[in-house]
Write a protein that holds these residues in place. Structure first.
Motif, PDB file in Angstrom:
ATOM      1  N   SER A 131       9.684   5.622   7.246  1.00  0.00           N
ATOM      2  CA  SER A 131       8.650   4.659   7.410  1.00  0.00           C
ATOM      3  C   SER A 131       8.079   4.443   8.379  1.00  0.00           C
ATOM      4  N   ARG A 137      -4.993   0.214  -5.290  1.00  0.00           N
ATOM      5  CA  ARG A 137      -3.310   0.663  -5.092  1.00  0.00           C
ATOM      6  C   ARG A 137      -3.259   2.856  -4.770  1.00  0.00           C
ATOM      7  N   SER A 138      -3.922   3.022  -5.233  1.00  0.00           N
ATOM      8  CA  SER A 138      -4.046   4.518  -5.504  1.00  0.00           C
ATOM      9  C   SER A 138      -4.124   5.381  -3.717  1.00  0.00           C
ATOM     10  N   ARG A 184      -2.909   3.205  -1.657  1.00  0.00           N
ATOM     11  CA  ARG A 184      -2.046   2.539  -0.891  1.00  0.00           C
ATOM     12  C   ARG A 184      -0.601   3.987  -0.907  1.00  0.00           C
ATOM     13  N   GLN A 185      -0.493   4.807  -2.232  1.00  0.00           N
ATOM     14  CA  GLN A 185       0.278   5.893  -1.938  1.00  0.00           C
ATOM     15  C   GLN A 185      -0.307   6.573  -1.268  1.00  0.00           C
ATOM     16  N   ASP A 186      -1.438   7.165  -0.251  1.00  0.00           N
ATOM     17  CA  ASP A 186      -2.005   8.590   0.184  1.00  0.00           C
ATOM     18  C   ASP A 186      -1.888   7.835   1.720  1.00  0.00           C
ATOM     19  N   PRO A 193       1.597   6.988   4.526  1.00  0.00           N
ATOM     20  CA  PRO A 193       1.922   6.805   4.517  1.00  0.00           C
ATOM     21  C   PRO A 193       3.053   6.180   5.700  1.00  0.00           C
ATOM     22  N   ASP A 207       4.392   1.860   5.635  1.00  0.00           N
ATOM     23  CA  ASP A 207       4.476   0.673   5.380  1.00  0.00           C
ATOM     24  C   ASP A 207       3.886  -0.857   5.956  1.00  0.00           C
TER      25      ASP A 207
END
Length: 78
Positions: A2, A33-34, A36-38, A40, A42
């Protein structure tokens, strides 16, 4: 691994990842939300929002009904 948002260049990296994600999903758009997943790294919700707002201000993205789109995949592109 991270990465911290305090490292130099991370803000630009986050924007590029968000832009790439929006281009990839084309006209379907993406919710936070989706997206945020892309990314990497924090980052806080506030920093994610700031990066999206920067993309909007730069004419790269637009938000509509809670979904974000790459401007090039909208009727608003020239």
């Amino acid at each position: 691994m991270s990465l911290s948002m305090t490292l130099p260049g991370v803000a630009g990296f986050v924007k590029e990842r968000l832009k790439s994600a929006l281009v990839r999903v084309r006209g379907k758009g993406a919710d936070r939300r989706s997206l945020r997943q892309d990314v990497p790294v924090d980052i806080s919700e506030e920093r994610l929002e700031r990066a999206l707002e920067d993309l909007a201000r730069e004419g790269e993205a637009v938000e509509r009904d809670g979904r974000w789109y790459a401007l090039e995949h909208t009727p608003f592109s020239s």
